[in-house]
Design an enzyme around this catalytic site. Structure first.
Site, PDB file in Angstrom:
ATOM      1  N   LYS A 149       0.819  -1.218   0.000  1.00  0.00           N
ATOM      2  CA  LYS A 149       0.000   0.000   0.000  1.00  0.00           C
ATOM      3  C   LYS A 149       0.854   1.269   0.000  1.00  0.00           C
ATOM      4  O   LYS A 149       0.624   2.180  -0.796  1.00  0.00           O
ATOM      5  CB  LYS A 149      -0.916  -0.005   1.237  1.00  0.00           C
ATOM      6  CG  LYS A 149      -1.585   1.326   1.535  1.00  0.00           C
ATOM      7  CD  LYS A 149      -2.412   1.244   2.792  1.00  0.00           C
ATOM      8  CE  LYS A 149      -1.571   1.174   4.035  1.00  0.00           C
ATOM      9  NZ  LYS A 149      -0.917   2.462   4.378  1.00  0.00           N
ATOM     10  N   THR A 150       1.833   1.326   0.879  1.00  0.00           N
ATOM     11  CA  THR A 150       2.659   2.541   1.001  1.00  0.00           C
ATOM     12  C   THR A 150       3.444   2.801  -0.279  1.00  0.00           C
ATOM     13  O   THR A 150       3.596   3.948  -0.718  1.00  0.00           O
ATOM     14  CB  THR A 150       3.616   2.415   2.201  1.00  0.00           C
ATOM     15  OG1 THR A 150       2.856   2.132   3.384  1.00  0.00           O
ATOM     16  CG2 THR A 150       4.396   3.699   2.407  1.00  0.00           C
TER      17      THR A 150
ATOM     18  N   ASP B  18      -4.413   8.450   2.953  1.00  0.00           N
ATOM     19  CA  ASP B  18      -3.964   7.144   3.426  1.00  0.00           C
ATOM     20  C   ASP B  18      -4.901   6.648   4.529  1.00  0.00           C
ATOM     21  O   ASP B  18      -5.510   7.449   5.242  1.00  0.00           O
ATOM     22  CB  ASP B  18      -2.530   7.271   3.970  1.00  0.00           C
ATOM     23  CG  ASP B  18      -1.879   5.926   4.242  1.00  0.00           C
ATOM     24  OD1 ASP B  18      -2.382   4.906   3.740  1.00  0.00           O
ATOM     25  OD2 ASP B  18      -0.857   5.900   4.948  1.00  0.00           O
ATOM     26  N   GLU B  19      -5.002   5.325   4.676  1.00  0.00           N
ATOM     27  CA  GLU B  19      -5.842   4.703   5.723  1.00  0.00           C
ATOM     28  C   GLU B  19      -7.255   5.295   5.705  1.00  0.00           C
ATOM     29  O   GLU B  19      -7.809   5.674   6.742  1.00  0.00           O
ATOM     30  CB  GLU B  19      -5.207   4.876   7.113  1.00  0.00           C
ATOM     31  CG  GLU B  19      -3.803   4.316   7.248  1.00  0.00           C
ATOM     32  CD  GLU B  19      -3.759   2.792   7.277  1.00  0.00           C
ATOM     33  OE1 GLU B  19      -4.807   2.148   7.098  1.00  0.00           O
ATOM     34  OE2 GLU B  19      -2.663   2.239   7.478  1.00  0.00           O
TER      35      GLU B  19
ATOM     36  N   GLN C 266      -9.770  -3.728   7.470  1.00  0.00           N
ATOM     37  CA  GLN C 266      -8.910  -3.311   8.575  1.00  0.00           C
ATOM     38  C   GLN C 266      -9.440  -2.057   9.264  1.00  0.00           C
ATOM     39  O   GLN C 266      -8.690  -1.327   9.899  1.00  0.00           O
ATOM     40  CB  GLN C 266      -7.482  -3.093   8.076  1.00  0.00           C
ATOM     41  CG  GLN C 266      -6.835  -4.352   7.521  1.00  0.00           C
ATOM     42  CD  GLN C 266      -5.386  -4.152   7.133  1.00  0.00           C
ATOM     43  OE1 GLN C 266      -4.521  -3.930   7.982  1.00  0.00           O
ATOM     44  NE2 GLN C 266      -5.105  -4.236   5.840  1.00  0.00           N
TER      45      GLN C 266
ATOM     46  N   ARG D 182      -0.757 -10.055  10.817  1.00  0.00           N
ATOM     47  CA  ARG D 182       0.539  -9.484  11.209  1.00  0.00           C
ATOM     48  C   ARG D 182       1.648 -10.525  11.057  1.00  0.00           C
ATOM     49  O   ARG D 182       2.826 -10.190  11.061  1.00  0.00           O
ATOM     50  CB  ARG D 182       0.523  -9.010  12.668  1.00  0.00           C
ATOM     51  CG  ARG D 182      -0.478  -7.919  13.052  1.00  0.00           C
ATOM     52  CD  ARG D 182      -0.454  -6.740  12.139  1.00  0.00           C
ATOM     53  NE  ARG D 182      -1.446  -6.866  11.071  1.00  0.00           N
ATOM     54  CZ  ARG D 182      -1.448  -6.153   9.969  1.00  0.00           C
ATOM     55  NH1 ARG D 182      -0.501  -5.269   9.750  1.00  0.00           N
ATOM     56  NH2 ARG D 182      -2.382  -6.322   9.055  1.00  0.00           N
TER      57      ARG D 182
END
Length: 759
Positions: free
Chosen positions: A33-34, A225-226, A259, A616
């Protein structure tokens, strides 16, 4: 093709190069994503967009810093000219320029949480309201929620639903406090953190032509973002900026509905789920390749999240190989769960050469950390509690322990200083200073001379009441076990009542931590097993305090150097990754939380939280649950979490074998060294025994002096066993007992504390 584009897969590349119009990038865990977000900004600059025409909003300063660093690797120093930062920092920057248009000066002060609480406390006092009813944290949370939903004071007091809620909570004057708080902030030329969002919305709403138009022209491209973590107010601000007649709607939202785990902070999942309704020309790119985890972990995550009702459909996949199956640990109690997890960590470190820093223990609530901290210490495994203090360093835990220390030793001056005026009892710093001076002058302890100092009548009465209360505690400690004394102290000191008045999430966590400490003391008292090198004959408060001191009095160097196993809540783990992850306490009423069970939306959010937890893990994932754990001083019998039902058996490996059993039957466990797949795992409520080996309702222990060698007995936790031998003096007899069908079947039990039923 530009070099940076060759680093992307096809979907990532399309998401980067499709720069015009509204775009939604649905980014699964570990999907890059980043990289997509930063390369998209770099690509805009490479294609000719001026960097200052790009606005990129994040939720953390760390994310913004990382974003600029990655962009600079492609476009150099131009990255520093991009408007990239958190919502609060970027909006504060705009407000500094435009503040005069909403009646503020450009040098307005930003109040932090302590400033806000101090002002609210002053207003409550001025209004002569009961500060125990109008708890400052609860009031502040209420005001914050109103701002996040764009409800100003004038609208609040005519909103019958909000007013009714306040009346039911016995706080009918919150609307007045809110009104006074906003007026006082304005008068002081101050904005709190919520105002940095709220006042920007007010600015753009009140000045639609000359202000909002200025920033619409300035920012040609908006990236968020997010996005799943945005609240109603944040999204309203974004829409005002990019959605207007003739707009090219150049907004790129990056996030993952699966998420979205911050509803308790006001995050609104509908923002991402309904994004297409607001932007009809939306193009959606789904990043479905997971570069982090092996296939067993990824497929288990897909199976779990597929049970949510509303979601953006996607199928995450991995090419990192099948990998290890997910290990399942079933423990009899939470204390055993802590031991089994610590043992497994040692095994992984030895067998797979994992570093401490590559391992994490994730739990639903911070109070769960206690038992894992204790067992990691016993194994001399360095650890750190991430996103918070170690359990025994939390203020509320230290407060109760200070009461217990003073009960055992009234000369403990540090303990006395800590709690002489907590909860508040009109013994201020001036009075404490007088007691300190008197103790130094007479070479006595503070306890011995605190009743003889010169002070106001109110202070002297408060000292006398405190002294009388502590003497009762001291007397109780002489004839009662540690748990009986500690639970009495927690209640009679008013510490529990004080914590209960704070109904915020943070306040509830503090109360939960104190209850966890009491549960740990209960476990200390109830534990009848004798281990090599341990003495378990003394269940007094003094013995417990000594036990805690040995656990917590560690060399500071061990906490500031070397490698650490990380302990954290699942909420804190978002965005992180570890080679080995332990998700613990996977039980009904804990994960999912009992607070979520009243609504389908609540369960969906808990499932998303579980999804975040298991994704994770890179190589090793371990899930654990306990049949029972101490909660509020009582042993609670728990079912495995419903989320375990949602994982197919072909992804699971257990450290035990099971057969269907009913209450009263013992668990048929195999050799703990042999790992077998659970049969019929698709419904573990049938396949897994969710009770203790013995039904507590029918269990009737015999007096301990009747237990003799050769007898067959029942133990509440371990089930049926045979007494092999008894040694020790009459009052300290220890029985060696062989229990059928449990790990480590031979146990040494202190008969003085044992509960055994003769068969």
């Amino acid at each position: 093709m530009k070099s940076y584009l060759t680093e992307l897969n096809d979907v990532q590349r399309n998401a980067v190069t499709k720069t015009e119009g509204p775009v939604l990038v649905v980014a699964g865990p570990g999907s890059g994503k980043t990289r997509v977000l930063t390369y998209r900004i770099a690509h805009l600059i490479e294609e000719g967009t001026a960097p200052w025409e790009i606005l990129a909003l994040t939720f953390t300063n760390k994310a913004a810093k990382e974003m600029k660093e990655r962009i600079s690797k492609v476009v150099g120093n131009k990255a520093n000219q991009v408007w990239a930062g958190t919502f609060h920092s970027i909006f504060a920057k705009i407000l500094r320029v435009e503040a005069d248009k909403i009646g503020y000066k450009s040098n307005f002060t930003i109040y932090d949480s302590d400033d806000s609480k101090s002002l609210i406390t002053a207003i409550i006092k001025e209004m002569n309201l009961d500060k125990t009813v109008y708890n400052v944290n609860a009031v502040r949370t209420r005001i914050s929620s109103a701002k996040s939903n764009i409800i100003p004071p004038r609208a609040y007091k005519v909103n019958e639903e909000l007013m009714q809620q306040d009346r039911m909570s016995k706080r009918p004057h919150i609307h007045t406090i809110y009104e006074k708080y906003m007026a006082r902030c304005k008068r002081a030329g101050a904005m709190d953190f919520d105002d940095l969002l709220y006042q920007l919305y007010v600015l753009w709403y009140k000045n639609p032509d000359n202000v909002i138009e200025k920033y619409r022209k300035k920012f040609k491209y908006l990236l968020v973002d997010e996005f799943q973590d945005t609240n109603f107010l944040q999204y309203s601000i974004l829409k005002k900026l990019v959605k207007y007649p003739g707009s090219p709607e150049n907004i790129c939202a990056v996030g993952d509905d699966a998420q979205s785990i911050y509803a308790f902070r006001g995050a609104t999942i509908e923002n991402i789920l309904d994004f297409e309704k607001d932007f009809k020309a939306l193009q959606t790119f789904k990043l479905e390749q997971n570069y982090r985890s092996t296939d067993h972990i990824v497929q288990a995550a897909n199976e779990v999240i597929s049970n949510n009702r509303r979601q953006i459909q996607k199928e995450i996949w991995s090419d990192k190989g099948t990998g290890q199956k997910i290990k399942l640990i079933k423990a009899i109690t939470d204390n055993e769960e802590g031991k089994r997890v610590a043992d497994t960590i040692l095994e992984q470190k030895t067998r797979h050469h994992l570093k401490n820093s590559e391992i994490a223990i994730l739990y639903r609530t911070n109070a769960q950390s206690r038992v894992f901290e204790e067992h990691l210490r016993r194994h001399n495994i360095n650890y750190r509690v991430f996103g918070g203090l170690s359990f025994y360093q939390r203020k509320e835990v230290k407060d109760l322990i200070a009461y217990l220390r003073l009960t055992i030793n009234p000369s403990d001056e540090e303990a006395l200083r800590r709690i002489i005026n907590y909860p508040k009892r009109a013994i201020g710093n001036t009075t404490v200073d007088k007691i300190t001076a008197a103790a130094a002058a007479t070479n006595q302890s503070m306890w011995e001379c605190m009743n003889s100092i010169t002070a106001s009548a109110r202070a002297k009465n408060s000292i006398a009441d405190f002294s009388a209360m502590m003497k009762i505690f001291i007397k109780r400690a002489e004839n009662n076990n540690a748990y009986e004394v500690a639970s009495y102290v927690a209640k009679q000191s008013k510490l529990m009542d004080t914590l209960k008045k704070d109904t915020t999430i943070e306040g509830m966590n503090r109360l939960e931590n104190v209850n966890a400490l009491l549960d740990g003391i209960k476990d200390f008292v109830e534990n009848d097993e004798v281990r090599e090198g341990e003495t378990m004959t003394d269940k007094s408060l003094g013995s417990y305090i000594q036990n805690i001191a040995l656990l917590t009095d560690r060399d500071d160097e061990s906490k500031t150097s070397g490698e650490f196993v990380t302990l954290m809540s699942v909420h804190s783990a978002k965005g992180l990754e570890y080679k080995s992850v332990f998700v613990v306490g996977v039980e009904e009423n804990l994960f999912p939380s009992f607070m979520s069970l009243e609504s389908a939306d609540g369960i969906d959010e808990e499932r998303r939280l579980f999804y975040v937890a298991i994704t994770r893990a890179e190589l090793f994932l371990t899930l654990s649950f306990a049949n029972g754990r101490y909660q509020f001083g009582k042993m609670r019998y728990n079912k495995p979490s419903r989320f375990l039902e949602e994982v197919s058996e072909n992804h699971i490996e257990s450290s035990f074998s099971m057969r269907r059993s009913s209450v009263g039957e013992s668990v048929n466990s195999g050799d703990s060294a042999t790992s077998k797949v659970i049969g019929n795992f698709k419904n573990p409520r049938r396949a897994i025994n969710t009770t203790f080996s013995v039904d507590p309702a029918t269990f009737k222990p015999n007096p301990s002096d009747e237990i003799q060698t050769g007898m067959k007995i029942l133990h509440l936790k371990f089930g049926e066993g045979k007494v092999l031998s008894i040694d020790g003096a009459a009052s300290n007899r220890v029985a060696t007992i062989f229990f059928k069908g449990v790990d480590n079947p031979q146990r040494r039990i202190m008969l003085k504390f044992a509960k055994l039923q003769i068969l």
